[in-house]
Design a protein around this motif. Structure first.
Motif, short mmCIF file in Angstrom:
data_model
loop_
_atom_site.label_atom_id
_atom_site.label_comp_id
_atom_site.label_asym_id
_atom_site.label_seq_id
_atom_site.Cartn_x
_atom_site.Cartn_y
_atom_site.Cartn_z
N ARG A 782 140.20 127.26 66.61
CA ARG A 782 141.37 128.07 65.77
C ARG A 782 141.43 129.38 66.60
NH1 ARG A 782 142.01 124.15 63.34
NH2 ARG A 782 142.13 123.77 60.92
N CYS A 849 138.41 127.02 59.56
CA CYS A 849 139.72 127.75 59.35
C CYS A 849 139.49 129.20 59.35
CB CYS A 849 140.22 126.98 58.08
SG CYS A 849 139.21 126.93 56.53
N THR A 889 139.17 124.03 54.21
CA THR A 889 139.61 123.53 55.18
C THR A 889 140.99 124.21 55.83
OG1 THR A 889 141.12 121.80 54.18
CG2 THR A 889 139.11 121.16 54.81
N PHE A 890 141.76 125.09 55.08
CA PHE A 890 142.76 125.76 55.47
C PHE A 890 142.69 127.23 54.58
CE2 PHE A 890 146.61 127.35 56.93
CZ PHE A 890 146.80 127.08 58.32
N THR A 932 145.41 120.25 55.51
CA THR A 932 145.58 120.61 56.88
C THR A 932 146.23 121.75 57.30
OG1 THR A 932 147.06 119.27 57.34
CG2 THR A 932 144.89 118.38 57.55
N ARG A 983 150.23 120.48 60.68
CA ARG A 983 150.47 121.97 60.26
C ARG A 983 151.62 122.31 60.06
NH1 ARG A 983 145.78 123.31 63.31
NH2 ARG A 983 144.20 121.95 62.30
#
Length: 1139
Positions: A782, A849, A889-890, A932, A983
């Protein structure tokens, strides 16, 4: 709680104060949280009633709400602690230390240790910082000075420090009026009724003799007591004088209306139902209703309730402080401050329109996009930032055969048509044009130069004098008025007529739709000077008043975004040329103030506009005149360097930073204040080549067929109804009525021959910088710039965060990220690293993340384990929460509340989590594989999600309900991986969003979740690894698995520049190294950073001599359509070079 309920609380506070219920007054102040009584607070502090002080404060803030609140509570508890020490009451001091002061140790452990050490001193004045501590009384006085500053600066106390300016015993007066009204409805009213109770409605018994007259003016409750002791409201206080709390804003206009009830003719199916209360109550007073329905106060929660669950110091204003040491604070935050510098007075642009502008309107979101309608029926769209005219359309009836015979005959007799009014819809997706002949035309707008025909309505017999948009029943409608003396309401989707309002006896000149609470209504003005008001029903006009000037009048509301502040103005010019701008008192239907500064005879119909809920402006005497709304005297004038007509047309943009003014030579001048100047100068660097720029000096300007992308400078949309513009021919200026239609040259063929895709394949062709890294890191998972643009934060696949900061020095005064200065890999003095918790699994295989708070103070992060909250100043872990499974995860912060976080999970759910109360508020479902991507739109109030299942979902943020979903259109011949990330990122307009998948980049329109434009790599090419918008949403930076970078125009996904790996990677770099993530600089649109699979981070910029990445490709057929054509599934853009 509605605003009326809020006002009722103030009335009760006034009543309790007048009746000397002092303790009850302060209890209600605390429990309601509406009014902070500073005098009471000061008295309690002076008296040392610390429990009462904190209890009273608790109604308005908590200790961890923000740094101001934390400092307030700290100062109070520190003073209490020092007083115990001064009395040598050690046990009490220890109790205060443990019970009250220990909470601050979490945020500043060193300070807490220092406070604790005071227990070891015989006299705490031995501490150097406390050596000047005097006696208790003087110490409390000094502390109060500091506390008042903190309270005034604290955003939670905004609008709560002054009491509304109420007339004496206002609640008694209202009850008295109600009893008089009840008595008036009595069948047998007695001359001197005996009122014995308020618990039931009053009713007189049967009299023995003749009917007695109704004592309309009798005081039924007796004499009123003297004024209470609440402080008066200043001229610039946060509250306007409180209107009479009746259930409709129109009631005050009805004291002496016309007795004539005008019918409303329904035209087809009525799709807009009016509110029930106004229908039942708003009858004409001369024919009172048979029953008096009670006033029903809405029970919805008030804004003040949010303070009771105030987030963990992570508000929009400030987040958790790194320390609580003394800082300086602003002296006055009770109200916004304004100066003459806020007015746009500097001429920054001169645009040549070619015909006389009659009406103008800035886009409500994209602040530099200007819409213009002229006296020959032309409409134009300008990007004033780049000086380019994006669109020019001449008047044409789309479907002449469907128009009325009278219109067809009129056009045959005289084809000349003028634009009377042009305006945007509140969200900027539609634009409406009212013409001087019968019709209105509605276009849809999709950004850039993409406008499409939407509706053509044969609206009125004769001219259509005004057009506006409104949302009755939450459905967008179009309101028009015309020479046929009617107002009509149309469905904005299909053009169905919903209402026809009849009752004016002269052509209707303007309309002003508005709403108060849940009540939607329309003000209208006619050429006989009459003002009427209408609800969306068939019960006729509710108001019949005379406007000053008795001729051409427009009305407009000005509001500061708060539902409690709304001010109504009108500007009217008489047939003799006398002009009046007035503010109306809505509660009484009377003129509140009349502004001075007009000449005796204006040379045309004067137009006006409002901005910032603070200033009025009007075009008169070849000048622009400005007033402060609270002062009737002229504030200042501007001549815009000369060249203005006698009564120039004018329009502010939404933020009030730009002002468009018409000129006598068929042009437009753009005036700017300081913020506007900076905006325009920034955009100058993004304009197209001069060979394609619009000439500003030619009499017949050449319009380039190439479009400029619209620039969005704000994300907040409010329903600001614009004042209507004057009718063509009524401005007294008959010059420039000749049809001067600009010439359009077709350069598309010539340009297509000379344009070539820009390729950067050598280090000398761009500026690049590899960021220094003393730590051996794994791949960068990231990457993000800080919001200030002075640092880059990365999260590596080993769960360690890396922070690079650029130095601020003489060589580099801005301190912003750049390739010209190397940053430092920063660590705090403690040497600790921000490291996420990991599980037993290999961290390289975990999903990483993070999300950064708006003020760059905190980062929320996860690497397969618990979510961690880190302090960016100290790298300390503030807290951890939400242990797997499932793993996060996000992460995405809510745009309005940093305490609300959307967390995408491994199990395909999305959890809406409140950090402060440590509670999952909602769990959203819709995906079948891990989340995601997440992105909030603050304009549409939605959350868009993407998953490894290649699906997009839209959730409403009000109730967190799922609104719609759609799978990506995978191009034919391409088979994505079984689990492939998707994304999402919102465009700056907050209406469109970018979806990125290994097979494509695509632009979507959110409300319908429809694909607007799609680009896919050619079959057999390497997949996309990541992509992102530039900070201004004009470019898209996309990276590929072969380390190539492609730069696209965001408006139409045309490729404008390609950067090959050799241009930025060193010679010995492995061929398997490529960017995993791309990050865009927050304020430099041509700078971006790459996070690589080998742990490297690169920053790239174009050469200074170039200033931008590549050149726009030519448009097909002379039009560079913005977000226009939707390709069939699986198709790629064939009109541009392929990778």
């Amino acid at each position: 709680m509605s605003s009326l309920s809020r006002e009722l609380v103030f009335l009760i506070l006034q009543f309790l104060d007048e009746e000397k219920f002092k303790e009850t007054v302060h209890k209600l102040e605390q429990e309601s949280g509406f009014y902070f009584n500073m005098k009471y607070f000061e008295d309690e502090v002076h008296n040392g009633n610390w429990d009462n002080v904190e209890k009273y404060l608790s109604g308005f803030t908590k200790v961890d709400d923000n740094r101001y609140s934390m400092k307030i509570f700290f100062e109070i508890r520190k003073q209490k602690y020092l007083e115990a020490l001064d009395k040598h009451d050690r046990s009490k001091a220890v109790e205060i230390l443990v019970k009250d002061l220990k909470v601050f140790a979490l945020f500043n452990e060193e300070l807490f240790k220092e406070i604790t050490q005071l227990l070891t001193l015989e006299n705490f004045r031995e501490n150097e910082q406390l050596s000047k501590y005097g006696d208790t009384k003087s110490a409390r006085t000094i502390m109060l000075v500091e506390l008042k500053k903190l309270i005034e600066a604290n955003p939670l106390f905004r609008d709560k420090l002054q009491f509304p300016n109420l007339k004496n015993s206002r609640l008694r007066t209202l009850i008295n009026q109600s009893l008089n009204w009840q008595h008036q409805l009595c069948k047998n009213p007695r001359p001197n009724p005996d009122i014995k109770t308020l618990f039931v409605d009053h009713s007189c018994g049967q009299p023995n003799g003749a009917l007695a007259p109704s004592p309309v003016n009798n005081q039924l409750l007796g004499a009123m007591p003297k004024a209470g002791s609440f402080p008066p409201l200043g001229a610039h206080g946060p509250f306007q004088p409180a209107p009479t709390p009746v259930p409709t804003p129109l009631a005050g206009w009805m004291s002496n209306p016309s007795a004539v009830t005008h019918p409303a003719v329904s035209g087809g199916p009525i799709g807009l139902n009016a509110p029930t209360n106004p229908v039942a109550i708003l009858k004409h007073p001369r024919t009172p209703p048979t029953a008096n329905p009670p006033i029903e106060y809405a029970s919805a929660d008030s804004d003040h309730v949010s303070k009771r669950t105030r987030p963990l110091g992570m508000s929009d204003e400030v987040n958790l402080p790194a320390n609580i040491l003394p800082v300086s604070y602003p002296q006055n935050h009770n109200q916004p401050t304004f100066s003459l510098e806020d007015l746009p007075k500097t001429v920054m642009r001169t645009l040549s329109q070619g015909s006389n502008p009659m009406s103008m309107d800035f886009h409500p979101i994209q602040q530099t996009i200007l819409l213009v309608g002229t006296n020959v029926g032309d409409i134009a769209l300008w990007d004033v930032g780049t000086r380019e005219r994006l669109i020019l359309k001449n008047f044409k009836v789309w479907e002449l055969g469907t128009c009325s015979m009278s219109l067809q005959a009129s056009l045959v007799k005289d084809p000349a048509v003028s634009v009377n009014r042009i305006t945007w819809s509140p969200d900027g997706t539609l634009l409406g044009v009212a013409y001087s002949r019968h019709i209105v035309q509605i276009y849809s707008y999709n950004g850039g130069d993409d406008i499409r025909q939407h509706l053509e309505i044969d609206a009125h017999v004769g001219g259509v004098n005004d057009i506006a948009f409104a949302h009755p029943n939450k459905q967008l409608s179009i309101i028009t008025c015309g020479d046929d003396k009617t107002i009509r309401v149309w469905d904005a989707t299909g053009g169905t007529k919903q209402f026809t309002f009849e009752g004016h006896e002269a052509p209707v000149y303007s309309v002003c739709p508005h709403h108060k609470e849940n009540i939607q209504f329309i003000f209208s003005t006619a050429l006989d000077g009459k003002i009427k008001a209408w609800l969306y029903d068939n019960l006729g006009s509710r108001v019949d008043y005379d406007a000053p000037g008795h001729w051409c009048t427009t009305m407009a509301y000005s509001a500061d975004g708060s539902r409690y502040v709304s001010r109504l103005f009108s500007c009217g010019t008489s047939k003799e040329g006398e002009t009046f701008i007035v503010e109306w008192n809505e509660s009484e239907g009377a003129v509140k103030r009349t502004y001075q500064g007009f000449r005796k005879r204006s040379l045309g119909v004067v137009q006006f506009d409002t901005t910032r809920n603070r200033f009025l402006a009007a075009g008169d005497e070849f000048l622009i005149k400005f007033w402060d709304m609270d002062n009737i005297n002229l504030l200042t004038t501007v001549d815009a360097d000369g060249g203005l007509p006698a009564s120039p047309r004018m329009r502010f943009n939404k933020e009030g930073t730009l002002l468009a003014v018409s000129t006598h030579d068929n042009g437009i001048k753009i005036l700017a204040n300081g913020d506007g100047i900076r905006l325009l100068r920034t955009l100058e660097n993004r304009s197209f080549d001069t060979s394609r720029a619009v000439s500003e000096s030619a009499t017949k300007p050449i319009v380039s067929p190439l479009s400029a992308a619209a620039v969005a400078t704000t994300s907040a949309i409010t329903d600001r109804t614009a004042p209507a513009m004057a009718i063509a021919g009524m401005n007294g200026d008959g010059r420039n009525l000749v049809d001067v239609k600009p010439r359009i040259t077709d350069e598309s063929m010539e340009k297509s021959k000379i344009w070539k895709l820009t390729e950067v394949n050598e280090p000398a062709q761009c500026r690049s910088l590899k960021l220094p890294d003393s730590l051996r890191t794994s791949k960068i998972s990231r990457l993000i710039y800080t919001n200030s643009g002075v640092a880059i934060l990365a999260l590596a696949s080993n769960a360690i965060h890396l922070l690079w900061k650029w130095p601020r020095n003489e060589r580099h005064s801005s301190g912003k990220a750049t390739t010209g200065v190397a940053p430092q890999l920063w660590q705090p003095p403690s040497g600790i690293l921000m490291t996420n918790e990991i599980t037993d699994t290999n961290p390289e295989e975990a999903v990483h993340c993070f999300a950064l708070s708006k003020n760059d103070s905190y980062v929320m992060s996860a690497s397969g384990g618990k979510i961690s909250l880190f302090n960016m100043m100290t790298f300390k872990t503030m807290t951890t929460f939400m242990a797997p499974p499932p793993a996060a995860t996000f992460l995405a912060f809510h745009p309005q509340d940093n305490n609300i976080i959307a967390i995408g999970m491994e199990d395909s759910t999305i959890q809406i989590y409140n950090v402060r109360v440590d509670e999952v508020k909602s769990k959203l479902r819709g995906h079948s594989k891990r989340i995601t991507g997440l992105a909030f739109s603050s304009v549409l109030n939605v959350l868009v999600s993407s998953g490894a299942d290649a699906q997009l979902c839209v959730f409403g943020t009000d109730g967190w309900e799922k609104q719609r979903s759609r799978f990506l259109q995978i191009p034919s011949g391409r088979t994505p991986a079984a689990i492939s990330d998707t994304r999402v990122q919102f465009h700056q307009d907050q209406i469109h969003f970018l979806a990125v998948h290994e097979t494509q980049i695509a632009l979507y329109e959110t409300t319908r979740l429809e694909i607007v434009k799609q680009w896919s790599p050619r079959e057999g090419s390497t997949p996309i690894s990541h992509a992102t918008f530039s900070c201004d949403s004009q470019l898209i930076y996309a990276s590929f698995l072969d380390a190539t970078i492609c730069i696209f125009n965001a408006t139409n996904l045309t490729l404008r520049c390609r950067i090959l790996p050799a241009a930025y990677l060193t010679g010995n770099t492995s061929t398997t190294v490529y960017p995993l993530v791309v990050a865009a600089h927050p304020s430099e649109p041509n700078q971006f950073a790459l996070g690589m699979t080998d742990g490297g981070v690169y920053v790239l910029e174009p050469l200074e001599s170039e200033g931008k990445w590549g050149v726009n490709p030519p448009a097909e057929n002379g039009s560079a359509s913005s977000m226009s054509t939707t390709p069939p599934p699986g198709a790629s853009n064939s009109d541009q070079p392929q990778r």
